[in-house]
Design an enzyme around this catalytic site. Structure first.
Site, PDB file in Angstrom:
ATOM      1  N   CYS A   1       0.885  -1.179   0.000  1.00 27.39           N
ATOM      2  CA  CYS A   1       0.000   0.000   0.000  1.00 27.39           C
ATOM      3  C   CYS A   1       0.916   1.220   0.000  1.00 27.39           C
ATOM      4  CB  CYS A   1      -0.908   0.005   1.221  1.00 27.39           C
ATOM      5  SG  CYS A   1      -1.771  -1.546   1.519  1.00 27.39           S
ATOM      6  N   ALA A   2       1.507   1.532  -1.142  1.00 32.08           N
ATOM      7  CA  ALA A   2       2.750   2.307  -1.164  1.00 32.08           C
ATOM      8  C   ALA A   2       2.626   3.826  -1.268  1.00 32.08           C
ATOM      9  CB  ALA A   2       3.634   1.811  -2.314  1.00 32.08           C
ATOM     10  N   ALA A   3       1.609   4.344  -1.945  1.00 33.01           N
ATOM     11  CA  ALA A   3       1.581   5.779  -2.242  1.00 33.01           C
ATOM     12  C   ALA A   3       1.595   6.620  -0.962  1.00 33.01           C
ATOM     13  CB  ALA A   3       0.351   6.110  -3.069  1.00 33.01           C
TER      14      ALA A   3
ATOM     15  N   GLY B   1       6.908   7.296   0.209  1.00 34.57           N
ATOM     16  CA  GLY B   1       7.943   7.638   1.195  1.00 34.57           C
ATOM     17  C   GLY B   1       8.661   6.413   1.730  1.00 34.57           C
TER      18      GLY B   1
ATOM     19  N   ASP C   1      -4.817  -3.317  -6.600  1.00 38.57           N
ATOM     20  CA  ASP C   1      -5.367  -3.441  -5.255  1.00 38.57           C
ATOM     21  C   ASP C   1      -4.604  -4.565  -4.558  1.00 38.57           C
ATOM     22  OD1 ASP C   1      -6.931  -4.154  -2.997  1.00 38.57           O
ATOM     23  OD2 ASP C   1      -8.750  -3.416  -3.957  1.00 38.57           O
TER      24      ASP C   1
ATOM     25  N   ASP D   1       1.632  -1.126   4.886  1.00 34.64           N
ATOM     26  CA  ASP D   1       1.347   0.121   5.605  1.00 34.64           C
ATOM     27  C   ASP D   1      -0.104   0.450   5.266  1.00 34.64           C
ATOM     28  OD1 ASP D   1       2.086   2.371   7.224  1.00 34.64           O
ATOM     29  OD2 ASP D   1       2.067   3.569   5.395  1.00 34.64           O
TER      30      ASP D   1
ATOM     31  N   CYS E   1      -0.933   4.404  10.701  1.00 38.28           N
ATOM     32  CA  CYS E   1      -0.719   5.712  11.332  1.00 38.28           C
ATOM     33  C   CYS E   1      -1.907   6.060  12.225  1.00 38.28           C
ATOM     34  CB  CYS E   1      -0.472   6.804  10.287  1.00 38.28           C
ATOM     35  SG  CYS E   1      -1.780   6.960   9.067  1.00 38.28           S
TER      36      CYS E   1
END
Length: 441
Positions: free
Chosen positions: A256-258, A261, A307, A326, A379
């Site tokens: 889930c990269a975008a 960072g 996805d 993430d 987060c």
């Protein structure tokens, strides 16, 4: 200063009425305006201040507007002025009042101007009600910290009264900006010297070895940033990759990269490996690619629109040495940066995200090599999306074992849990959660 207050009011309307993200909307607005630096600081203060303290300000305003139906922009103008009365000691009450009346006159009609004038004069004459007088402790903390009662209840259940009170005391403070040094191309000492020469001030991070905290200056305009020697990233977010036992030749999936960072942070650690970065949106794939190019690791990154719940269609079982999930989450660790999210999310949203998180983990599990690692991070600071998600996954996947999450600087090494939760009050960073699972074999 009325121009600054009008800009702040327009920005707040877009966030509160149209659902814009405060940080993006503010950035966009300030880039387009010709305001002085002092006025830009005032706009930023007003926008974040009203969003951070909205429930508190509404509690104070309610007795003065009674049951009247108030146009949304007028109510926002009153909240913004009340914020100045209560929180900005350097702004004289008469100045804030006069500016609000001028805006009401320009944007409204004589009736609105008269109403705004009457309400503000009444507030100044009578003062606001005392929050300490609220009998119910959950309601009192909710109004004091401007957090919804359901969130206060969940935090109390998870962390107890003392820690919840400490969290509430810090989430409305300004967020500091932290930078990560790209050690694949430079050193921390070289970057400190370069930024200092450019007039910026930085101090070392206490929790990440290659991180710096910015105390003065704008990093985004520096040559160091544009050349990819540094990037803007919160320290807590850096810890997710810092905790991964990466080897130079690893094949890694960032599920889930975008915006990328953590992708580029992984890429810096695998000079002879490869990072496959997934995101569901095409425009975010471009963000990842731009980030990888700027950070000089594009040759180690493959970005792909997919996805994460559909990895079976593309990747072979056991294809990756390590996988980072993430995951999409409620984001309650980011309240300093995105204060508005507290008002439009519910407990049901958190429970729904838990289902999405477990679905992603379930699908990527087979893609980890035996002996490889699956790192799951969020987060948020809600156990529903953190430890509860990890436990739900492990119950379905006995081939994985939970191992202690460790970091370079041994952050919270004395804790009793294998997972690592960073609370916003602990290091003045974002709230974050990290867990490490090893595939047996």
């Amino acid at each position: 200063m009325s121009k600054a207050r009008e800009v702040a009011l327009t920005t707040l309307e877009k966030v509160l009425k149209q659902g814009a993200y405060s940080n993006l909307q503010l950035n966009q607005t300030l880039t387009k305006t010709s305001l002085s630096d002092a006025d830009k600081r005032l706009v930023t203060n007003l926008v974040y201040g009203v969003l951070q303290h909205k429930l508190t300000l509404e509690y104070w305003l309610t007795p003065f507007i009674a049951q009247k139906k108030v146009t949304p922009w007028v109510k926002t103008l009153l909240l913004m002025t009340l914020y100045q009365y209560q929180y900005l000691a350097r702004v004289p009450d008469f100045a804030a009042t006069n500016e609000a009346i001028e805006i009401a006159k320009r944007r409204g009609n004589p009736g609105i101007r008269k109403f705004v004038t009457g309400v503000l004069h009444a507030i100044l004459r009578q003062g606001v009600q005392d929050i300490a007088a609220i009998q119910d402790p959950v309601q009192r903390l909710s109004i004091q910290a401007s957090l919804p009662t359901w969130l206060i209840e969940d935090l109390l259940a998870a962390y107890g009264e003392a820690t919840t009170t400490a969290i509430c005391a810090t989430i409305n403070e300004p967020a500091h900006q932290s930078l990560r040094v790209n050690t694949a191309v430079t050193t921390v000492a070289a970057v400190v010297a370069e930024l200092t020469a450019a007039g910026l001030e930085v101090t070392p991070s206490p929790i990440v070895p290659n991180a710096l905290i910015l105390t003065r200056g704008n990093v985004a305009t520096t040559v160091a940033f544009q050349a990819g020697r540094i990037t803007i990233q919160d320290e807590s977010a850096m810890l997710a990759v810092d905790s991964m036992p990466l080897k130079p030749t690893d094949q890694v999936l960032d599920a889930c990269a975008a915006p990328g960072g953590k992708t580029v942070q992984i890429a810096e650690c695998v000079p002879d490996g490869q990072v496959t970065a997934l995101d569901i949106h095409a425009h975010k794939i471009k963000l990842i690619e731009r980030n990888a190019t700027r950070m000089q690791v594009a040759d180690r990154v493959t970005a792909q629109q997919l996805d994460a719940r559909q990895v079976n269609e593309v990747f072979a079982d056991g294809q990756f040495d390590q996988i980072l999930v993430d995951a999409p989450c409620s984001g309650f660790g980011l309240l300093r940066r995105k204060p508005e999210i507290r008002y439009d999310k519910t407990r049901a949203d958190s429970e729904r995200l838990h289902e999405i998180q477990t679905a992603i983990l379930d699908q990527v599990a087979a893609k980890v090599k035996p002996g490889g690692y699956l790192t799951y991070s969020t987060c948020t600071i809600l156990p529903t999306e953190n430890d509860a998600t990890v436990q739900a996954f492990l119950a379905q996947h006995p081939e994985f074992e939970l191992v202690p999450t460790t970091t370079t600087q041994a952050v919270k090494a004395e804790r009793e849990t294998a997972t690592l939760t960073i609370l916003p009050n602990e290091f003045n960073s974002d709230g974050f959660f990290i867990s490490t699972m090893r595939k047996r074999g």
